[in-house]
Structure formats: C-alpha cells, structure tokens
Design an enzyme around this catalytic site. Structure first.
Site, PDB file in Angstrom:
ATOM      1  N   SER A  65      -1.169   8.504  13.042  1.00 27.32           N
ATOM      2  CA  SER A  65      -1.780   9.818  13.053  1.00 27.32           C
ATOM      3  C   SER A  65      -0.614  10.991  12.687  1.00 27.32           C
ATOM      4  O   SER A  65       0.603  10.416  12.972  1.00 27.32           O
ATOM      5  CB  SER A  65      -2.170  10.412  14.539  1.00 27.32           C
ATOM      6  OG  SER A  65      -2.554  11.633  13.967  1.00 27.32           O
ATOM      7  N   ARG A 107      -0.955   7.988  -0.381  1.00 23.44           N
ATOM      8  CA  ARG A 107      -0.332   9.147   0.240  1.00 23.44           C
ATOM      9  C   ARG A 107       0.343   8.649   1.619  1.00 23.44           C
ATOM     10  O   ARG A 107       1.480   9.353   2.034  1.00 23.44           O
ATOM     11  CB  ARG A 107      -1.463  10.277   0.461  1.00 23.44           C
ATOM     12  CG  ARG A 107      -1.639  11.016  -0.765  1.00 23.44           C
ATOM     13  CD  ARG A 107      -2.880  11.800  -0.420  1.00 23.44           C
ATOM     14  NE  ARG A 107      -4.178  11.268   0.108  1.00 23.44           N
ATOM     15  CZ  ARG A 107      -5.270  11.700   0.435  1.00 23.44           C
ATOM     16  NH1 ARG A 107      -5.535  13.131   0.352  1.00 23.44           N
ATOM     17  NH2 ARG A 107      -6.363  11.141   0.798  1.00 23.44           N
ATOM     18  N   MET A 108      -0.378   7.986   2.454  1.00 22.10           N
ATOM     19  CA  MET A 108       0.164   7.826   3.814  1.00 22.10           C
ATOM     20  C   MET A 108       1.245   6.740   3.782  1.00 22.10           C
ATOM     21  O   MET A 108       2.372   6.635   4.146  1.00 22.10           O
ATOM     22  CB  MET A 108      -0.877   7.244   4.904  1.00 22.10           C
ATOM     23  CG  MET A 108      -1.809   8.271   5.272  1.00 22.10           C
ATOM     24  SD  MET A 108      -1.036   9.362   6.398  1.00 22.10           S
ATOM     25  CE  MET A 108      -1.106   8.155   8.116  1.00 22.10           C
ATOM     26  N   LYS A 154      -6.570   4.756  18.573  1.00 28.90           N
ATOM     27  CA  LYS A 154      -6.592   5.492  17.321  1.00 28.90           C
ATOM     28  C   LYS A 154      -8.069   5.923  16.960  1.00 28.90           C
ATOM     29  O   LYS A 154      -8.522   6.957  16.755  1.00 28.90           O
ATOM     30  CB  LYS A 154      -6.045   4.828  15.995  1.00 28.90           C
ATOM     31  CG  LYS A 154      -6.073   5.513  15.039  1.00 28.90           C
ATOM     32  CD  LYS A 154      -5.382   6.945  15.038  1.00 28.90           C
ATOM     33  CE  LYS A 154      -5.091   7.569  13.662  1.00 28.90           C
ATOM     34  NZ  LYS A 154      -6.270   7.612  12.666  1.00 28.90           N
ATOM     35  N   HIS A 187      -8.900   8.596  19.433  1.00 27.83           N
ATOM     36  CA  HIS A 187      -8.242   9.866  18.940  1.00 27.83           C
ATOM     37  C   HIS A 187      -9.038  10.508  18.053  1.00 27.83           C
ATOM     38  O   HIS A 187      -9.048  11.771  18.049  1.00 27.83           O
ATOM     39  CB  HIS A 187      -6.633   9.155  18.571  1.00 27.83           C
ATOM     40  CG  HIS A 187      -6.078  10.170  17.686  1.00 27.83           C
ATOM     41  ND1 HIS A 187      -6.374  10.553  16.174  1.00 27.83           N
ATOM     42  CD2 HIS A 187      -5.150  11.101  18.115  1.00 27.83           C
ATOM     43  CE1 HIS A 187      -5.562  11.410  15.881  1.00 27.83           C
ATOM     44  NE2 HIS A 187      -4.713  11.839  16.763  1.00 27.83           N
ATOM     45  N   ASN A 188      -9.304   9.620  16.929  1.00 27.39           N
ATOM     46  CA  ASN A 188     -10.128  10.394  15.711  1.00 27.39           C
ATOM     47  C   ASN A 188     -11.536  10.865  16.287  1.00 27.39           C
ATOM     48  O   ASN A 188     -11.898  11.884  15.802  1.00 27.39           O
ATOM     49  CB  ASN A 188     -10.514   9.319  14.852  1.00 27.39           C
ATOM     50  CG  ASN A 188      -9.107   9.003  14.069  1.00 27.39           C
ATOM     51  OD1 ASN A 188      -8.044   9.561  14.343  1.00 27.39           O
ATOM     52  ND2 ASN A 188      -9.314   8.508  12.648  1.00 27.39           N
ATOM     53  N   GLY A 216       0.733  -1.235   0.015  1.00 26.29           N
ATOM     54  CA  GLY A 216      -0.168  -0.148  -0.054  1.00 26.29           C
ATOM     55  C   GLY A 216       0.657   1.363   0.115  1.00 26.29           C
ATOM     56  O   GLY A 216       1.465   1.599   1.067  1.00 26.29           O
ATOM     57  N   GLU A 249     -10.721  14.131  17.555  1.00 22.22           N
ATOM     58  CA  GLU A 249     -10.508  15.027  16.550  1.00 22.22           C
ATOM     59  C   GLU A 249     -11.874  15.444  15.993  1.00 22.22           C
ATOM     60  O   GLU A 249     -11.991  16.645  15.710  1.00 22.22           O
ATOM     61  CB  GLU A 249      -9.736  14.102  15.546  1.00 22.22           C
ATOM     62  CG  GLU A 249      -9.495  15.004  14.132  1.00 22.22           C
ATOM     63  CD  GLU A 249      -8.944  14.033  13.176  1.00 22.22           C
ATOM     64  OE1 GLU A 249      -9.385  13.925  12.310  1.00 22.22           O
ATOM     65  OE2 GLU A 249      -7.705  13.327  13.650  1.00 22.22           O
TER      66      GLU A 249
END
Length: 332
Positions: A120, A10-11, A188, A191-192, A7, A195
C-alpha cells in the site's frame, strides 16, 4: 542485495527506484521495453524477459513480481522454468489470497519459496515509503528483510504508540510478517475493503455539503429546502478538517487537494472502478459469517456509479407507474 523485479509499471518503477536508492542492485524486466529503458539510466540492470532476468541473478535468486493479479499466473509460468531450489519469489501485487496459498504449495514442491507482500502507498510510495503486509515462511521473510526495510516508510512516518518502548518493531518501521503464505494478501484484501468504506464516507459527506445550497437554487422559496442556503466552500472545509479533526487522514489530504484543484470535480465522470479486493472481502465475510454492511454498500455504490443498476431502476419506475400511476421525474 540483488533483486530481480518483473513488472516496471507505476508501482514497480517506484519500488525499483526506492530499492536502488537504498543501495540494492535491481535487475528489471517489463513487457514494455520503454519502461526498462527509462530506468536503466537510473542504475537499473535491464533484462529482456523473465528468462534473461533469471540468468542475470546468481542463485539463490530473489525475484519480485509487481504485475496485476490477473497477470501473476502467466508471469509465474514464464519464470518458473528458470528458477531453482533455494530461490525466493515475491508476489507484491493484489493477488487473491486463495491463489497465493495454492501457488505457495506448488512452488514448495520444487523447492522455491513464495512470499506475498500486500503493498500500500500508491504512486506516493516512491518518496514516502510503502506499507508492506507480508506472508510466507519465516526464514524466507527474514532473508527479504533488508529489502522490506528499504521499501517501508520507517519509524518517522507516525508518532510512536503510547506504551511501545525499546527497539522499534517491524510494524513500527512499516512492514509486518503477518503469518504464513497468503497472510499478506489476506491482510491487504481487508485493508482495501476498509479503504472502500472510508472513501465512500468522505464522498457521501462532501456530497451532502455540496447540496447544502439547494435552498439558494430553489430561490429561497418556502418549503423543506428553504433552510439550505449555505454556499459552502468545500475545499476550505476539507482543509479545516485536516487540522485537529477526528476524521483527518491521508484520504482527506487527497480530497482537499482534489477540491482545491477542481472545486466542482468537473474533470471526473464519477464512474468508479473496483479492482476486486472489495468483492473478495465480501466473499470471505460470507464464508466466515462476519457482517460487513459498510463494505457491501460501498462496493454496490461503485457498481451503481458505472450504470450497472440502470435496468433495476427502470423496472422500479415501471412498477411505480403500474401500481400508482407515478410518473418518472423529468419523464415526458
């Protein structure tokens, strides 16, 4: 160390570049051959598919998945026949923690360890580093530590908390072994959810600032809007708040940049997507009896932004008209 990366979006591409920049060898594969080709010039060893990637790694292998949560299951099915006992699989995406727990149990049956890494940092992580929330067996996480240190921001990313002394702990370096398999994705998810609420608070606050000129638009006529005569410079206020304010944050930095580039935000339609973590967090809050009204409101507002409340609002208008003869504003 040598790591396989499946994969290279972008990340994934940012992770590959940061690992290679730290001296690690990376074998990469992606459904888009152009993504692989673009990184081979920078030192990546390209692979055509999951099977080819596994062949290019010497056992015991480390393979890092950086694909959308919806694609993890398929990627795992493609990869699993080519893995062997002692191999280590990393899921660096935003998988649901329940899925991660189940996958970890399944992989353990064939001797493959699973480490979940909630990641993140977005597109800025390539340069600034990634905050990594890690779950999995302790020995597997220890084996992955050189890569985690390479990807994390490092101790210079934030001032040291008062009372912390001695050698910086992993969390001070930017990564943390949060617990067993699934713990990284659970952290996570939360965390989101946080956010969501932070972003919504900034959005509402700046909307109220933007409407502070409503009295000017009304021509200064007497009434409730008359005092609202402030033609406020939103980009400059955002810039001001970045300095010394208790609400300063990286999100505020991004807001300041966006408002500077496009003060009216004309380049955006305001249809806000959600990738699932807010929904998952609310389901967990119901399971555990934890009230999360801010997250719920922020998530529902995202639905609203996409027109998903339109029918409900039409019914509200119909009911107001039926019981009180109220006409819709602007309706002819």
């Amino acid at each position: 160390m040598k790591i396989g990366l499946l994969g290279l979006g972008r990340m994934g591409a940012g992770i590959a570049r940061r690992l290679m920049g730290a001296g690690h060898a990376v074998v990469g594969a992606d459904a888009d051959p152009a993504a692989v080709a673009g990184l081979t010039a920078e030192g990546l060893e390209g692979a055509s598919d999951a099977a080819d990637l596994a062949r290019r790694l010497h056992p015991p292998r480390i393979v890092w998945l950086m694909v959308p949560a919806t694609a993890v299951g398929e990627a795992l099915e493609d990869l699993l026949p080519h893995l062997a006992p002692g191999d280590l699989l990393v899921d660096g995406g935003n998988s649901h923690f329940r899925d991660t727990v189940e996958r970890g149990e399944r992989l353990a049956e064939v001797g493959v360890e699973l480490v979940d890494v909630g990641t993140s940092g977005g597109i800025f992580g390539r340069e600034a580093g990634y905050c990594l929330m890690v779950g999995g067996p302790a020995a597997a996480v220890a084996r992955l530590e050189p890569a985690l240190d390479a990807l994390a921001p490092g101790v210079a990313a934030a001032a040291r908390t008062a009372g912390r002394t001695g050698e910086p702990a992993p969390e001070e370096r930017g990564w943390l072994h949060c617990g067993g398999t699934g713990a990284g994705h659970y952290v996570k998810m939360v965390h989101n959810a946080i956010e969501y609420g932070l972003m919504a608070a900034y959005a509402e606050g700046f909307a109220l600032l933007e409407r502070g000129s409503a009295g000017l638009a009304a021509g200064g006529a007497p009434g409730e809007l008359a005092p609202y005569r402030f033609d406020l410079p939103l980009d400059r206020i955002a810039e001001l708040w970045r300095r010394g304010s208790v609400i300063r944050s990286w999100l505020l930095d991004l807001a300041a940049a966006a408002l500077r580039a496009d003060p009216g935000l004309a380049g955006y339609r305001g249809r806000v997507g959600d990738s699932g973590e807010g929904r998952w967090a609310l389901r967990a809050s119901l399971d555990l009896g934890v009230p999360m009204p801010v997250t719920a409101a922020a998530l529902f507002d995202r639905f609203e932004s996409r027109g998903e409340g339109e029918f409900a609002h039409r019914l509200l208008s119909a009911l107001r008209h039926a019981f009180g003869g109220h006409e819709e504003p602007g309706r002819r």
